[in-house]
Design an enzyme around this catalytic site. Structure first.
Site, PDB file in Angstrom:
ATOM      1  N   ARG A  99      45.699 -51.840 -56.578  1.00  0.00           N
ATOM      2  CA  ARG A  99      46.588 -52.396 -57.608  1.00  0.00           C
ATOM      3  C   ARG A  99      46.958 -53.819 -57.247  1.00  0.00           C
ATOM      4  O   ARG A  99      47.438 -54.079 -56.143  1.00  0.00           O
ATOM      5  CB  ARG A  99      47.854 -51.550 -57.751  1.00  0.00           C
ATOM      6  CG  ARG A  99      47.571 -50.226 -58.393  1.00  0.00           C
ATOM      7  CD  ARG A  99      48.804 -49.418 -58.668  1.00  0.00           C
ATOM      8  NE  ARG A  99      48.388 -48.066 -58.995  1.00  0.00           N
ATOM      9  CZ  ARG A  99      49.199 -47.025 -59.069  1.00  0.00           C
ATOM     10  NH1 ARG A  99      50.488 -47.189 -58.851  1.00  0.00           N
ATOM     11  NH2 ARG A  99      48.741 -45.833 -59.369  1.00  0.00           N
ATOM     12  N   SER A 132      49.147 -47.538 -63.390  1.00  0.00           N
ATOM     13  CA  SER A 132      50.126 -46.485 -63.609  1.00  0.00           C
ATOM     14  C   SER A 132      51.381 -46.972 -64.308  1.00  0.00           C
ATOM     15  O   SER A 132      51.324 -47.512 -65.395  1.00  0.00           O
ATOM     16  CB  SER A 132      50.453 -45.833 -62.269  1.00  0.00           C
ATOM     17  OG  SER A 132      51.269 -44.721 -62.463  1.00  0.00           O
ATOM     18  N   HIS A 133      52.516 -46.832 -63.633  1.00  0.00           N
ATOM     19  CA  HIS A 133      53.810 -47.156 -64.233  1.00  0.00           C
ATOM     20  C   HIS A 133      54.148 -48.640 -64.117  1.00  0.00           C
ATOM     21  O   HIS A 133      55.198 -49.061 -64.590  1.00  0.00           O
ATOM     22  CB  HIS A 133      54.891 -46.341 -63.526  1.00  0.00           C
ATOM     23  CG  HIS A 133      54.822 -46.532 -62.040  1.00  0.00           C
ATOM     24  ND1 HIS A 133      53.801 -46.000 -61.286  1.00  0.00           N
ATOM     25  CD2 HIS A 133      55.606 -47.216 -61.190  1.00  0.00           C
ATOM     26  CE1 HIS A 133      53.978 -46.358 -60.025  1.00  0.00           C
ATOM     27  NE2 HIS A 133      55.058 -47.093 -59.928  1.00  0.00           N
ATOM     28  N   ASP A 169      54.094 -41.804 -68.312  1.00  0.00           N
ATOM     29  CA  ASP A 169      53.970 -43.181 -67.839  1.00  0.00           C
ATOM     30  C   ASP A 169      52.721 -43.875 -68.384  1.00  0.00           C
ATOM     31  O   ASP A 169      52.040 -43.354 -69.271  1.00  0.00           O
ATOM     32  CB  ASP A 169      53.966 -43.215 -66.308  1.00  0.00           C
ATOM     33  CG  ASP A 169      52.695 -42.621 -65.733  1.00  0.00           C
ATOM     34  OD1 ASP A 169      52.099 -41.758 -66.413  1.00  0.00           O
ATOM     35  OD2 ASP A 169      52.291 -43.016 -64.627  1.00  0.00           O
ATOM     36  N   ASP A 217      49.617 -44.325 -67.448  1.00  0.00           N
ATOM     37  CA  ASP A 217      48.320 -43.635 -67.494  1.00  0.00           C
ATOM     38  C   ASP A 217      48.453 -42.134 -67.737  1.00  0.00           C
ATOM     39  O   ASP A 217      47.472 -41.395 -67.621  1.00  0.00           O
ATOM     40  CB  ASP A 217      47.516 -43.900 -66.222  1.00  0.00           C
ATOM     41  CG  ASP A 217      48.208 -43.401 -64.964  1.00  0.00           C
ATOM     42  OD1 ASP A 217      49.457 -43.370 -64.939  1.00  0.00           O
ATOM     43  OD2 ASP A 217      47.518 -43.017 -64.010  1.00  0.00           O
ATOM     44  N   ASP A 252      50.062 -39.616 -66.202  1.00  0.00           N
ATOM     45  CA  ASP A 252      50.101 -38.548 -65.194  1.00  0.00           C
ATOM     46  C   ASP A 252      51.524 -38.198 -64.754  1.00  0.00           C
ATOM     47  O   ASP A 252      51.751 -37.152 -64.160  1.00  0.00           O
ATOM     48  CB  ASP A 252      49.194 -38.853 -63.986  1.00  0.00           C
ATOM     49  CG  ASP A 252      49.508 -40.172 -63.312  1.00  0.00           C
ATOM     50  OD1 ASP A 252      50.467 -40.853 -63.745  1.00  0.00           O
ATOM     51  OD2 ASP A 252      48.787 -40.525 -62.351  1.00  0.00           O
ATOM     52  N   ARG A 253      52.499 -39.068 -65.051  1.00  0.00           N
ATOM     53  CA  ARG A 253      53.889 -38.748 -64.670  1.00  0.00           C
ATOM     54  C   ARG A 253      54.633 -38.114 -65.841  1.00  0.00           C
ATOM     55  O   ARG A 253      54.242 -38.273 -66.995  1.00  0.00           O
ATOM     56  CB  ARG A 253      54.633 -40.012 -64.260  1.00  0.00           C
ATOM     57  CG  ARG A 253      54.049 -40.686 -63.048  1.00  0.00           C
ATOM     58  CD  ARG A 253      54.897 -41.852 -62.620  1.00  0.00           C
ATOM     59  NE  ARG A 253      54.381 -42.379 -61.374  1.00  0.00           N
ATOM     60  CZ  ARG A 253      55.084 -43.071 -60.499  1.00  0.00           C
ATOM     61  NH1 ARG A 253      56.350 -43.347 -60.752  1.00  0.00           N
ATOM     62  NH2 ARG A 253      54.545 -43.507 -59.388  1.00  0.00           N
ATOM     63  N   LYS A 275      47.871 -35.346 -61.151  1.00  0.00           N
ATOM     64  CA  LYS A 275      49.112 -34.897 -61.764  1.00  0.00           C
ATOM     65  C   LYS A 275      48.980 -35.112 -63.269  1.00  0.00           C
ATOM     66  O   LYS A 275      48.183 -35.932 -63.715  1.00  0.00           O
ATOM     67  CB  LYS A 275      50.313 -35.590 -61.165  1.00  0.00           C
ATOM     68  CG  LYS A 275      50.316 -37.096 -61.224  1.00  0.00           C
ATOM     69  CD  LYS A 275      51.568 -37.579 -60.518  1.00  0.00           C
ATOM     70  CE  LYS A 275      51.700 -39.083 -60.560  1.00  0.00           C
ATOM     71  NZ  LYS A 275      50.937 -39.763 -59.504  1.00  0.00           N
TER      72      LYS A 275
HETATM   73  C1  G16 Z   1      51.070 -42.734 -57.212  1.00  0.00           C
HETATM   74  C2  G16 Z   1      50.540 -41.555 -56.446  1.00  0.00           C
HETATM   75  C3  G16 Z   1      51.636 -40.572 -56.197  1.00  0.00           C
HETATM   76  C4  G16 Z   1      52.814 -41.242 -55.513  1.00  0.00           C
HETATM   77  C5  G16 Z   1      53.275 -42.429 -56.328  1.00  0.00           C
HETATM   78  C6  G16 Z   1      54.339 -43.239 -55.632  1.00  0.00           C
HETATM   79  O1  G16 Z   1      51.454 -42.318 -58.484  1.00  0.00           O
HETATM   80  O2  G16 Z   1      49.494 -40.921 -57.147  1.00  0.00           O
HETATM   81  O3  G16 Z   1      51.118 -39.551 -55.404  1.00  0.00           O
HETATM   82  O4  G16 Z   1      53.867 -40.346 -55.344  1.00  0.00           O
HETATM   83  O5  G16 Z   1      52.184 -43.291 -56.558  1.00  0.00           O
HETATM   84  O6  G16 Z   1      53.784 -43.768 -54.480  1.00  0.00           O
HETATM   85  P1  G16 Z   1      54.549 -44.851 -53.622  1.00  0.00           P
HETATM   86  O7  G16 Z   1      55.850 -44.205 -53.235  1.00  0.00           O
HETATM   87  O8  G16 Z   1      53.644 -45.105 -52.457  1.00  0.00           O
HETATM   88  O9  G16 Z   1      54.801 -46.048 -54.490  1.00  0.00           O
HETATM   89  P2  G16 Z   1      51.048 -43.149 -59.762  1.00  0.00           P
HETATM   90  O10 G16 Z   1      51.692 -42.424 -60.905  1.00  0.00           O
HETATM   91  O11 G16 Z   1      51.614 -44.523 -59.530  1.00  0.00           O
HETATM   92  O12 G16 Z   1      49.569 -43.142 -59.777  1.00  0.00           O
END
Ligand code: G16
Length: 544
Positions: A22, A113-114, A278, A280, A282-283, A377
């Site tokens: 990212r 993602s978010h 979110d 993408d 998954d949240r 997720k």
């Molecule tokens: C990703 C991971 C998750 C993780 C989250 C937060 O989610 O797939 O397993 O819990 O990031 O990670 P961090 O605390 O390292 O920022 P997503 O939804 O961003 O793909």
């Protein structure tokens, strides 16, 4: 067919984080930056040659451009067939579903993602392996290693593919199938949940819901499933058209960023159930009338009630949660007589447990819940699971939680995020805590006595791989915990996350304000890590 071999030099910052690579869009737009990473991925995954690749993203700015580049590189690298979501759209769980359903050799998902989207915001790319899940660390490391030595990449000279028209075309010798982004995923959901029961709930006239897609990828999925298939009132899904900049918002379904939906559960005429997903897809965030379900509690409730939905007629084999997630799920596992695994943060750590059927349900405090139906997720899955439960139980969300706490006790939970902190200061703060491990056990602060202090490490029970330094845990004698971690998904400076939980077995004390209950632990956490002095911050940026 004109395949070009383009000379390039390595970038030194292409190590994937918690979930893929990212960076700012501008970083990806540098000449050769995306191409280097894609070529490194193809080189590290030789099974893709002659195989099938799934490709799609969350629709954010640069999604379409990146897809055209990756398609031309896939054709040049001998991939036989690429399946692309229409308009370049695939939610992360839908991509996982399609990788599994069509038995492909993996997929590339474009998302940050978010994180916000737009020309000055974030972009991301991650590779999912053939089980549909995020590449495990040994694969991401191989990709990273390859990215450090890359000298050239292959790309086909060809016109853009029409991503908006469903159908099959050819790109060089590669077949490109543009497919309906929603259908395969919707079919799977119909198989897992009791759609007639949920339909009946909506038809009863006494149940209203709202789903906020936050201008992100879940809109088309939620509209088709919740409104068209399940019969929720039209307009139940809001912000349903994916936008390249997510409408200028921050597509993170939590109390801070999904305020529109929070308001709909707190107004004069609140809806019975609300949820958001979110960037993408998954949240998820789950809300009832004037009620917020913490992700940790949501995992525990879903696990405790899994036998009530068609997907799990004979219950579940086991549960897993990431380390910072509250221990509410552990109590459910204990009562069900099944195992609860504690893994590092990152969905990739659930893959082996799911594949070996040691677990059927898993979740994270970061608004992630899922099961063995895919290897990601899945936001909408969690929403449908909740709807199915409410249809069976015929109780308001708050009542479901209160009954749960009576049986299992309540794990009060909160998380403080300090974003964009100076990287060196954040590392020094973590080291300061590590330096105190030996001295902390036995010390008492505001009535809480420290039982242990350690750095979490995890040995995968299936492949034996060791992941160390996965977060600092301070455990107290009453079961309370403080956890400190540096995020692996941010793109600016460091993000310090402080996770706090307190166990309350007494039903008389289970309905207090979380902020009030957690105040002493918050103070202890701030003092122990010297957060103010070391980060210069007097308050967190986000509290969830
Ligand atoms: C990703 C991971 C998750 C993780 C989250 C937060 O989610 O797939 O397993 O819990 O990031 O990670 P961090 O605390 O390292 O920022 P997503 O939804 O961003 O793909």
């Amino acid at each position: 067919m004109n395949i070009k071999n383009i000379q390039t030099t390595p970038f030194n910052d292409q190590r994937p984080g918690t979930s893929g690579l990212r960076k700012k869009v501008k970083t990806f737009q540098q000449p050769h930056y995306l191409e280097n990473f894609v070529q490194a991925t193809f080189d590290a995954q030789p099974a893709l040659k002659g195989g099938i690749l799934v490709l799609g993203g969350d629709g954010r700015f640069y999604n379409r451009t990146a897809i055209q580049i990756i398609l031309r590189m896939a054709a040049a690298n001998g991939i036989a067939r690429t399946i692309v979501g229409q308009g370049g759209i695939l939610s992360t769980p839908a991509a996982s579903c399609i990788i599994r359903k069509y038995q492909t050799q993996g997929g590339i998902i474009l998302s940050a993602s978010h994180n916000p989207g737009g020309p000055d915001e974030d972009f991301g790319i991650k590779f999912n392996v053939d089980n549909g899940g995020p590449a495990p660390e040994k694969v991401t490391e191989a990709i990273f290693q390859r990215s450090t030595e890359i000298g050239s990449y292959k790309i086909l000279e060809a016109d853009d593919i029409n991503l908006d028209r469903i159908g099959t075309s050819a790109l060089g010798e590669m077949q490109v199938d543009v497919i309906d982004s929603v259908k395969d995923y919707a079919d799977l959901m119909q198989h897992l949940f009791d759609f007639p029961a949920i339909h009946h709930l909506f038809n009863s006239g006494s149940f209203r819901m709202c789903f906020d897609a936050m201008h992100a990828v879940t809109g088309p999925y939620a509209r088709e499933i919740i409104e068209n298939m399940l019969g929720a009132e039209p307009g139940s899904v809001i912000n349903a058209v994916p936008k390249e900049d997510f409408g200028g918002g921050h597509p993170d379904p939590n109390l801070a960023h999904a305020q529109e939906i929070v308001e709909m559960t707190h107004c004069l005429d609140p809806v019975d159930f609300a949820a958001a997903s979110d960037g993408d897809g998954d949240r998820n965030m789950i809300l009832g009338k004037n009620f917020f379900v913490t992700p940790s509690d949501s995992l525990a409730v879903l696990a405790a009630n899994a036998h009530l939905i068609p997907a799990f007629p004979s219950g579940i084999s086991g549960i897993a949660r990431s380390m910072p997630t509250s221990q509410a799920a552990d109590r459910v596992a204990e009562m069900l007589g099944i195992e609860c695994y504690e893994t590092p943060t990152g969905w990739k750590f659930f893959g082996n447990l799911l594949d070996s059927r040691k677990i059927a349900i898993c979740g994270e405090e970061s608004f992630g819940t899922g099961s063995d139906h895919v290897r990601e997720k899945d936001g909408l899955w969690a929403v449908l699971f909740w709807l199915n439960l409410l249809a069976v139980k015929q109780q308001p969300v708050a009542q479901v939680l209160k009954s749960h706490w009576k049986i299992y006790g309540r794990n009060y939970y909160t998380r403080y995020d300090y974003e964009g902190v100076d990287k060196d200061a954040a590392e020094a703060l973590m080291q300061h805590l590590r330096d105190r491990f030996g001295a902390l056990p036995g010390q008492e602060f505001m009535g809480y006595t420290i039982e242990y202090a350690d750095d979490f490490s995890y040995t995968d029970p299936i492949d034996g791989s060791l992941s160390s330094r996965q977060g600092i845990r301070i455990g107290f004698t009453d079961g309370s915990r403080i956890v400190y971690r540096l995020s692996g998904t941010g793109t600016v400076g460091a993000t310090l996350r402080v996770y706090l939980e307190r166990y309350e077995p007494d039903p008389e004390k289970q309905n207090q304000e979380t902020a009030v209950v957690m105040a002493p632990l918050v103070q202890i956490a701030i003092d122990l890590a010297e957060i103010g002095a070391r980060t210069g911050r007097s308050a967190p940026d986000v509290i969830t």
